[in-house]
Scaffold this motif. Structure first.
Motif, PDB file in Angstrom:
ATOM      1  N   ILE A  26       0.845  -1.193   0.000  1.00 48.78           N
ATOM      2  CA  ILE A  26       0.000   0.000   0.000  1.00 48.78           C
ATOM      3  C   ILE A  26       0.883   1.246   0.000  1.00 48.78           C
ATOM      4  CG2 ILE A  26      -1.772   1.304   1.275  1.00 48.78           C
ATOM      5  CD1 ILE A  26      -2.736  -1.415   0.113  1.00 48.78           C
ATOM      6  N   LEU A  27       0.587   2.155  -0.912  1.00 49.60           N
ATOM      7  CA  LEU A  27       1.357   3.384  -1.034  1.00 49.60           C
ATOM      8  C   LEU A  27       0.856   4.422  -0.032  1.00 49.60           C
ATOM      9  CD1 LEU A  27       3.457   5.058  -2.621  1.00 49.60           C
ATOM     10  CD2 LEU A  27       1.587   5.751  -4.115  1.00 49.60           C
ATOM     11  N   PHE A  28       1.778   4.980   0.739  1.00 42.07           N
ATOM     12  CA  PHE A  28       1.453   6.028   1.698  1.00 42.07           C
ATOM     13  C   PHE A  28       2.110   7.327   1.254  1.00 42.07           C
ATOM     14  CE2 PHE A  28       1.027   2.214   4.265  1.00 42.07           C
ATOM     15  CZ  PHE A  28      -0.093   2.472   5.026  1.00 42.07           C
ATOM     16  N   SER A  29       1.333   8.399   1.186  1.00 45.98           N
ATOM     17  CA  SER A  29       1.905   9.711   0.884  1.00 45.98           C
ATOM     18  C   SER A  29       2.686  10.187   2.102  1.00 45.98           C
ATOM     19  CB  SER A  29       0.783  10.717   0.570  1.00 45.98           C
ATOM     20  OG  SER A  29       0.011  10.961   1.742  1.00 45.98           O
ATOM     21  N   ARG A  30       3.574  11.139   1.897  1.00 40.27           N
ATOM     22  CA  ARG A  30       4.314  11.716   3.020  1.00 40.27           C
ATOM     23  C   ARG A  30       3.341  12.303   4.041  1.00 40.27           C
ATOM     24  NH1 ARG A  30       7.188  12.724  -1.451  1.00 40.27           N
ATOM     25  NH2 ARG A  30       9.364  12.088  -1.434  1.00 40.27           N
ATOM     26  N   ARG A  43      16.319   3.181   6.799  1.00 42.98           N
ATOM     27  CA  ARG A  43      17.047   2.360   5.819  1.00 42.98           C
ATOM     28  C   ARG A  43      18.472   2.105   6.293  1.00 42.98           C
ATOM     29  NH1 ARG A  43      14.764   5.405   0.584  1.00 42.98           N
ATOM     30  NH2 ARG A  43      13.112   3.933   0.019  1.00 42.98           N
ATOM     31  N   ARG A  44      19.134   3.161   6.790  1.00 44.19           N
ATOM     32  CA  ARG A  44      20.514   3.020   7.269  1.00 44.19           C
ATOM     33  C   ARG A  44      20.597   2.000   8.400  1.00 44.19           C
ATOM     34  NH1 ARG A  44      21.859   8.497   8.609  1.00 44.19           N
ATOM     35  NH2 ARG A  44      21.365   9.363   6.613  1.00 44.19           N
ATOM     36  N   LYS A  45      19.665   2.099   9.337  1.00 48.80           N
ATOM     37  CA  LYS A  45      19.672   1.190  10.486  1.00 48.80           C
ATOM     38  C   LYS A  45      19.416  -0.247  10.058  1.00 48.80           C
ATOM     39  CE  LYS A  45      18.331   4.726  13.793  1.00 48.80           C
ATOM     40  NZ  LYS A  45      17.401   5.168  14.832  1.00 48.80           N
ATOM     41  N   LEU A  46      18.504  -0.452   9.125  1.00 50.66           N
ATOM     42  CA  LEU A  46      18.184  -1.806   8.662  1.00 50.66           C
ATOM     43  C   LEU A  46      19.280  -2.346   7.743  1.00 50.66           C
ATOM     44  CD1 LEU A  46      14.383  -1.192   8.261  1.00 50.66           C
ATOM     45  CD2 LEU A  46      15.447  -2.697   9.946  1.00 50.66           C
ATOM     46  N   GLU A  47      19.901  -1.477   6.967  1.00 51.09           N
ATOM     47  CA  GLU A  47      21.030  -1.893   6.116  1.00 51.09           C
ATOM     48  C   GLU A  47      22.241  -2.288   6.957  1.00 51.09           C
ATOM     49  OE1 GLU A  47      21.405   1.538   3.608  1.00 51.09           O
ATOM     50  OE2 GLU A  47      19.839   0.839   2.227  1.00 51.09           O
ATOM     51  N   ALA A  48      22.339  -1.758   8.183  1.00 54.62           N
ATOM     52  CA  ALA A  48      23.432  -2.143   9.081  1.00 54.62           C
ATOM     53  C   ALA A  48      23.303  -3.614   9.469  1.00 54.62           C
ATOM     54  CB  ALA A  48      23.436  -1.258  10.328  1.00 54.62           C
ATOM     55  N   VAL A  49      22.063  -4.120   9.489  1.00 57.15           N
ATOM     56  CA  VAL A  49      21.813  -5.532   9.794  1.00 57.15           C
ATOM     57  C   VAL A  49      21.936  -6.366   8.523  1.00 57.15           C
ATOM     58  CG1 VAL A  49      20.118  -7.202  10.651  1.00 57.15           C
ATOM     59  CG2 VAL A  49      20.270  -4.935  11.699  1.00 57.15           C
ATOM     60  N   ASP A  50      21.364  -5.857   7.431  1.00 56.84           N
ATOM     61  CA  ASP A  50      21.375  -6.569   6.153  1.00 56.84           C
ATOM     62  C   ASP A  50      21.665  -5.559   5.043  1.00 56.84           C
ATOM     63  OD1 ASP A  50      20.939  -8.005   3.833  1.00 56.84           O
ATOM     64  OD2 ASP A  50      18.823  -8.392   4.217  1.00 56.84           O
ATOM     65  N   ALA A  51      22.867  -5.610   4.498  1.00 55.19           N
ATOM     66  CA  ALA A  51      23.289  -4.650   3.472  1.00 55.19           C
ATOM     67  C   ALA A  51      22.363  -4.662   2.255  1.00 55.19           C
ATOM     68  CB  ALA A  51      24.725  -4.923   3.043  1.00 55.19           C
ATOM     69  N   ALA A  52      21.651  -5.771   2.042  1.00 48.83           N
ATOM     70  CA  ALA A  52      20.768  -5.889   0.882  1.00 48.83           C
ATOM     71  C   ALA A  52      19.336  -5.436   1.185  1.00 48.83           C
ATOM     72  CB  ALA A  52      20.761  -7.337   0.385  1.00 48.83           C
ATOM     73  N   PHE A  53      19.087  -4.854   2.369  1.00 48.55           N
ATOM     74  CA  PHE A  53      17.735  -4.419   2.732  1.00 48.55           C
ATOM     75  C   PHE A  53      17.179  -3.469   1.678  1.00 48.55           C
ATOM     76  CE2 PHE A  53      14.845  -1.276   4.473  1.00 48.55           C
ATOM     77  CZ  PHE A  53      13.871  -2.085   5.035  1.00 48.55           C
ATOM     78  N   ASP A  54      15.985  -3.782   1.180  1.00 51.63           N
ATOM     79  CA  ASP A  54      15.348  -2.893   0.196  1.00 51.63           C
ATOM     80  C   ASP A  54      13.819  -2.945   0.301  1.00 51.63           C
ATOM     81  OD1 ASP A  54      14.730  -5.373  -0.859  1.00 51.63           O
ATOM     82  OD2 ASP A  54      15.369  -4.895  -2.889  1.00 51.63           O
ATOM     83  N   SER A  55      13.315  -3.232   1.489  1.00 55.05           N
ATOM     84  CA  SER A  55      11.869  -3.415   1.655  1.00 55.05           C
ATOM     85  C   SER A  55      11.077  -2.119   1.677  1.00 55.05           C
ATOM     86  CB  SER A  55      11.576  -4.212   2.929  1.00 55.05           C
ATOM     87  OG  SER A  55      12.049  -5.533   2.772  1.00 55.05           O
ATOM     88  N   ILE A  56      11.722  -0.989   1.966  1.00 56.83           N
ATOM     89  CA  ILE A  56      11.014   0.290   1.908  1.00 56.83           C
ATOM     90  C   ILE A  56      11.236   0.865   0.516  1.00 56.83           C
ATOM     91  CG2 ILE A  56      10.764   2.618   2.820  1.00 56.83           C
ATOM     92  CD1 ILE A  56      11.802   1.553   5.514  1.00 56.83           C
ATOM     93  N   GLU A  57      10.159   0.930  -0.242  1.00 55.51           N
ATOM     94  CA  GLU A  57      10.241   1.377  -1.627  1.00 55.51           C
ATOM     95  C   GLU A  57       9.798   2.829  -1.754  1.00 55.51           C
ATOM     96  OE1 GLU A  57       8.569  -0.042  -6.012  1.00 55.51           O
ATOM     97  OE2 GLU A  57       7.719  -0.921  -4.209  1.00 55.51           O
ATOM     98  N   THR A  58      10.573   3.619  -2.485  1.00 56.90           N
ATOM     99  CA  THR A  58      10.213   5.000  -2.777  1.00 56.90           C
ATOM    100  C   THR A  58       9.439   5.026  -4.085  1.00 56.90           C
ATOM    101  OG1 THR A  58      12.241   5.807  -1.756  1.00 56.90           O
ATOM    102  CG2 THR A  58      11.117   7.321  -3.257  1.00 56.90           C
ATOM    103  N   VAL A  59       8.284   5.685  -4.076  1.00 58.17           N
ATOM    104  CA  VAL A  59       7.533   5.912  -5.303  1.00 58.17           C
ATOM    105  C   VAL A  59       7.662   7.406  -5.570  1.00 58.17           C
ATOM    106  CG1 VAL A  59       5.305   5.737  -6.465  1.00 58.17           C
ATOM    107  CG2 VAL A  59       5.971   4.003  -4.778  1.00 58.17           C
ATOM    108  N   VAL A  60       8.508   7.749  -6.537  1.00 59.65           N
ATOM    109  CA  VAL A  60       8.864   9.135  -6.799  1.00 59.65           C
ATOM    110  C   VAL A  60       7.613   9.994  -7.004  1.00 59.65           C
ATOM    111  CG1 VAL A  60      10.150  10.687  -8.324  1.00 59.65           C
ATOM    112  CG2 VAL A  60      11.078   8.442  -7.772  1.00 59.65           C
ATOM    113  N   GLY A  61       7.577  11.084  -6.258  1.00 59.27           N
ATOM    114  CA  GLY A  61       6.474  12.030  -6.373  1.00 59.27           C
ATOM    115  C   GLY A  61       5.207  11.603  -5.653  1.00 59.27           C
TER     116      GLY A  61
END
Length: 114
Positions: free
Chosen positions: A57-61, A88-106
């Motif tokens: 589900i997409l959430f606006s800012r 993202r930084r905190k989760l990437e510290a655990v798993d460098a491949a973390f990419d579960s938070i997706e940015t939908v530009v605009g």
């Protein structure tokens, strides 16, 4: 997603959210990723919980601000970008491949489904 009642004493029972490798304990305000504790602020926890509770589900800012802030202070919606970057930084510290938070530009952010 999977929601479970916590076992234990006391009248107040919290809920635990498990979304893939992410575990959130709302009662204790604790986050774990791949079993590793991740130190988060209350706002970061609420943001993570909002996204992970509704994967895909997409959430606006603006919506994320409403879900994460419980006061009426005037805040620029771009502060959400900062919270997401920190998470993202905190989760990437655990798993460098973390990419579960997706940015939908605009548009905003979402937790990757699956």
């Amino acid at each position: 997603y999977k929601r479970q009642e916590l076992r234990g004493g006391g009248a107040a029972k919290g809920t635990r959210l498990v979304q893939g490798a992410l575990e959130l304990d709302a009662e204790r305000l604790e986050a774990r990723y791949q079993g590793t504790p991740v130190r988060v602020t209350v706002t970061e926890f609420r943001l993570l919980e909002a996204l992970a509770r509704r994967p895909g589900i997409l959430f606006s800012r603006e919506k994320l601000l409403q879900l994460t802030r419980d006061d009426d202070s005037i805040v620029v919606d771009r502060i959400i970008d900062t919270y997401v970057r920190r998470l993202r930084r905190k989760l990437e510290a655990v798993d460098a491949a973390f990419d579960s938070i997706e940015t939908v530009v605009g548009a905003g952010y979402r937790w990757k489904d699956g």
